[in-house]
Design a protein around this motif. Structure first.
Motif, PDB file in Angstrom:
ATOM      1  N   LYS A  55      10.679  -9.879  -1.442  1.00 19.70           N
ATOM      2  CA  LYS A  55      11.148  -9.341  -2.718  1.00 19.70           C
ATOM      3  C   LYS A  55       9.904  -8.986  -3.522  1.00 19.70           C
ATOM      4  N   PRO A  56       9.603  -7.696  -3.653  1.00 20.98           N
ATOM      5  CA  PRO A  56       8.356  -7.326  -4.342  1.00 20.98           C
ATOM      6  C   PRO A  56       8.463  -7.478  -5.854  1.00 20.98           C
ATOM      7  N   SER A  57       7.526  -8.240  -6.423  1.00 20.92           N
ATOM      8  CA  SER A  57       7.458  -8.355  -7.878  1.00 20.92           C
ATOM      9  C   SER A  57       6.445  -7.323  -8.384  1.00 20.92           C
ATOM     10  N   GLU A  58       6.575  -6.946  -9.648  1.00 25.72           N
ATOM     11  CA  GLU A  58       5.655  -5.957 -10.220  1.00 25.72           C
ATOM     12  C   GLU A  58       4.217  -6.463 -10.158  1.00 25.72           C
ATOM     13  N   LYS A  59       4.036  -7.759 -10.411  1.00 28.55           N
ATOM     14  CA  LYS A  59       2.689  -8.332 -10.392  1.00 28.55           C
ATOM     15  C   LYS A  59       2.072  -8.189  -8.998  1.00 28.55           C
ATOM     16  N   LYS A  60       2.870  -8.485  -7.980  1.00 29.81           N
ATOM     17  CA  LYS A  60       2.370  -8.421  -6.611  1.00 29.81           C
ATOM     18  C   LYS A  60       2.049  -6.971  -6.212  1.00 29.81           C
ATOM     19  N   ILE A  61       2.915  -6.036  -6.618  1.00 31.21           N
ATOM     20  CA  ILE A  61       2.693  -4.625  -6.315  1.00 31.21           C
ATOM     21  C   ILE A  61       1.391  -4.149  -6.957  1.00 31.21           C
ATOM     22  N   ARG A  62       1.220  -4.462  -8.240  1.00 28.42           N
ATOM     23  CA  ARG A  62       0.011  -4.031  -8.948  1.00 28.42           C
ATOM     24  C   ARG A  62      -1.247  -4.671  -8.353  1.00 28.42           C
ATOM     25  N   GLN A  63      -1.117  -5.931  -7.931  1.00 29.76           N
ATOM     26  CA  GLN A  63      -2.239  -6.631  -7.325  1.00 29.76           C
ATOM     27  C   GLN A  63      -2.636  -5.963  -6.001  1.00 29.76           C
ATOM     28  N   MET A  64      -1.643  -5.600  -5.193  1.00 30.56           N
ATOM     29  CA  MET A  64      -1.928  -4.942  -3.917  1.00 30.56           C
ATOM     30  C   MET A  64      -2.548  -3.563  -4.147  1.00 30.56           C
ATOM     31  N   MET A  65      -2.058  -2.821  -5.139  1.00 31.45           N
ATOM     32  CA  MET A  65      -2.627  -1.506  -5.434  1.00 31.45           C
ATOM     33  C   MET A  65      -4.085  -1.644  -5.870  1.00 31.45           C
ATOM     34  N   GLN A  66      -4.363  -2.643  -6.704  1.00 30.05           N
ATOM     35  CA  GLN A  66      -5.733  -2.870  -7.162  1.00 30.05           C
ATOM     36  C   GLN A  66      -6.638  -3.237  -5.991  1.00 30.05           C
ATOM     37  N   ASN A  67      -6.138  -4.071  -5.083  1.00 29.36           N
ATOM     38  CA  ASN A  67      -6.924  -4.439  -3.901  1.00 29.36           C
ATOM     39  C   ASN A  67      -7.229  -3.216  -3.043  1.00 29.36           C
ATOM     40  N   MET A  68      -6.251  -2.338  -2.894  1.00 26.58           N
ATOM     41  CA  MET A  68      -6.460  -1.131  -2.090  1.00 26.58           C
ATOM     42  C   MET A  68      -7.475  -0.207  -2.760  1.00 26.58           C
ATOM     43  N   LYS A  69      -7.424  -0.099  -4.088  1.00 24.88           N
ATOM     44  CA  LYS A  69      -8.406   0.737  -4.796  1.00 24.88           C
ATOM     45  C   LYS A  69      -9.807   0.153  -4.647  1.00 24.88           C
ATOM     46  N   ASN A  70      -9.901  -1.176  -4.733  1.00 23.84           N
ATOM     47  CA  ASN A  70     -11.214  -1.824  -4.572  1.00 23.84           C
ATOM     48  C   ASN A  70     -11.754  -1.616  -3.164  1.00 23.84           C
ATOM     49  N   GLN A  71     -10.888  -1.706  -2.148  1.00 25.37           N
ATOM     50  CA  GLN A  71     -11.310  -1.494  -0.768  1.00 25.37           C
ATOM     51  C   GLN A  71     -11.788  -0.058  -0.562  1.00 25.37           C
ATOM     52  N   ALA A  72     -11.088   0.904  -1.170  1.00 25.67           N
ATOM     53  CA  ALA A  72     -11.457   2.311  -1.012  1.00 25.67           C
ATOM     54  C   ALA A  72     -12.799   2.602  -1.652  1.00 25.67           C
ATOM     55  N   GLY A  73     -13.158   1.861  -2.685  1.00 25.72           N
ATOM     56  CA  GLY A  73     -14.408   2.098  -3.386  1.00 25.72           C
ATOM     57  C   GLY A  73     -15.618   1.519  -2.697  1.00 25.72           C
ATOM     58  N   LYS A  74     -15.418   0.527  -1.841  1.00 23.29           N
ATOM     59  CA  LYS A  74     -16.534  -0.133  -1.167  1.00 23.29           C
ATOM     60  C   LYS A  74     -16.895   0.608   0.118  1.00 23.29           C
TER      61      LYS A  74
END
Length: 78
Positions: A55-74
């Motif tokens: 069950k995806p929560s908004e917090k978890k979704i935003r956290q995963m998106m932020q992690n993906m953005k951080n990974q793309a930047g490195k």
């Protein structure tokens, strides 16, 4: 025989045409690639999590998106 000036002029024109042509070819390729493989967005993440039985929560979704953005930047480590 052609003078050196003409040879240099032709080389510069060929280089400029190649650069412009390469730019437009690369742009077209990237547009087609992004149409076939769109970047992941929040709706896609939500759908993937629901398919995995979570069950995806908004917090978890935003956290995963932020992690993906951080990974793309490195840069990748070898």
């Amino acid at each position: 025989m052609m003078s050196t000036g003409y040879v240099i002029l032709i080389a510069i024109i060929a280089l400029a045409l190649g650069a412009v042509g390469g730019f437009f070819l690369a742009r077209k390729y990237m547009e087609d690639y992004l149409k076939k493989n769109p970047p992941v967005n929040e709706d896609m993440l939500r759908m993937m999590m629901m398919q995995m039985g979570q069950k995806p929560s908004e917090k978890k979704i935003r956290q995963m998106m932020q992690n993906m953005k951080n990974q793309a930047g490195k840069p990748e480590k070898k």
